[in-house]
Structures are given as C-alpha cells and as structure tokens.
Scaffold this motif. Sequence first.
Motif, short mmCIF file in Angstrom:
data_model
loop_
_atom_site.label_atom_id
_atom_site.label_comp_id
_atom_site.label_asym_id
_atom_site.label_seq_id
_atom_site.Cartn_x
_atom_site.Cartn_y
_atom_site.Cartn_z
N MET A 78 0.82 -1.21 0.00
CA MET A 78 0.00 0.00 0.00
C MET A 78 0.86 1.26 0.00
N PHE A 79 1.99 1.23 0.70
CA PHE A 79 2.89 2.39 0.72
C PHE A 79 3.46 2.65 -0.67
N VAL A 80 3.99 1.60 -1.31
CA VAL A 80 4.57 1.76 -2.64
C VAL A 80 3.51 2.21 -3.63
N GLN A 81 2.32 1.61 -3.57
CA GLN A 81 1.24 2.00 -4.46
C GLN A 81 0.87 3.46 -4.26
N SER A 82 0.76 3.89 -3.01
CA SER A 82 0.38 5.28 -2.76
C SER A 82 1.45 6.24 -3.26
N GLN A 83 2.71 5.88 -3.14
CA GLN A 83 3.78 6.75 -3.63
C GLN A 83 3.77 6.84 -5.15
N LEU A 84 3.57 5.70 -5.82
CA LEU A 84 3.50 5.73 -7.28
C LEU A 84 2.29 6.54 -7.76
N ALA A 92 -8.52 4.33 -3.84
CA ALA A 92 -9.51 4.34 -2.76
C ALA A 92 -10.11 2.94 -2.58
N LYS A 93 -10.40 2.26 -3.68
CA LYS A 93 -10.94 0.90 -3.58
C LYS A 93 -9.91 -0.05 -2.97
N SER A 94 -8.65 0.12 -3.33
CA SER A 94 -7.59 -0.72 -2.76
C SER A 94 -7.46 -0.50 -1.26
N ILE A 95 -7.53 0.76 -0.85
CA ILE A 95 -7.43 1.07 0.57
C ILE A 95 -8.62 0.50 1.32
N ARG A 96 -9.83 0.67 0.75
CA ARG A 96 -11.02 0.11 1.39
C ARG A 96 -10.92 -1.40 1.56
N ALA A 97 -10.43 -2.08 0.54
CA ALA A 97 -10.29 -3.54 0.60
C ALA A 97 -9.25 -3.93 1.66
N THR A 98 -8.16 -3.19 1.75
CA THR A 98 -7.12 -3.49 2.74
C THR A 98 -7.62 -3.25 4.15
N VAL A 99 -8.30 -2.13 4.36
CA VAL A 99 -8.86 -1.84 5.69
C VAL A 99 -9.91 -2.88 6.04
N GLY A 100 -10.73 -3.25 5.07
CA GLY A 100 -11.74 -4.27 5.31
C GLY A 100 -11.12 -5.61 5.69
N HIS A 127 -15.05 -9.15 4.39
CA HIS A 127 -14.71 -9.78 3.12
C HIS A 127 -15.43 -9.04 2.01
N LEU A 128 -14.91 -7.88 1.64
CA LEU A 128 -15.56 -7.04 0.65
C LEU A 128 -15.57 -7.69 -0.72
N ARG A 129 -14.58 -8.52 -0.99
CA ARG A 129 -14.49 -9.12 -2.31
C ARG A 129 -15.57 -10.17 -2.54
#
Length: 115
Positions: free
Chosen positions: A67-73, A96-104, A110-112
């Motif tokens: 998530m850190f690398v993705q946010s920086q890119l 935003a969807k990636s962050i929501r899935a990670t927080v979930g 199980h958002l997926r």
Amino acid sequence: MLLKYSESQSAQSAATGTAGKEPSTTAESILASSLFYRLKRDVLELVANMNHGVSHNDCEIIKRQTMFVQSQLLHSLYNDPSLPSDLKILLMDYHAKSIRATVGDRRGEHLRDKP
C-alpha cells in the motif's frame, strides 16, 4: 515499470513499423495496455525487490509495504502534469478501492465476496 513500458513500447512500435497498424488482440497485449495492470505489476515488483531474501512470518508487513509503494506511485502519477485529469480521477478511485479492501481485510470483512 510504467514509464519504462511506455517509452519502450513507442520505441518498439517505431522500430517494427507497427505504429500505424492495429496490434493483434491477445491477452498479453490487453494486459500490456492496461494502466491498472501495469501499476499493480510495478508495485508488486518493487515490493518483491524490497523483500528479496527476507522472510516474513506475517503478511501484514507485505500488505503495508504494498500500500505504501502503491500510494507513492499514484501520488507521483497524480502530480504529473502530462496526465489528463479524468485519468487522475480513475487512478485515485482505484487507490480508494484498494485502501477500502485493505482496511476491510484488517477488520475481518470480506468485501471481495459481496456482489
């Protein structure tokens, strides 16, 4: 990486003379032209290189690094003046969807699995 690909793709097209021709539609060509696929591939490649030779007993470290690398890119792409604003909106929506899935996942949701 994202930038390397676009430079090498245009150079390859010019070298092979396919700049004006319709490329063949294969799974590889579709994925190669997908910005989101290339972004995720680059993120995973960077995280893998960061952890080369390091063993982790817990996947949480890898998730945080990803998530850190993705946010920086994405921050770099968002601040790139050459990108159109509609593409920037799509990139931020993806993030935003990636962050929501990670927080979930961290909360046990199980958002997926939801339709």
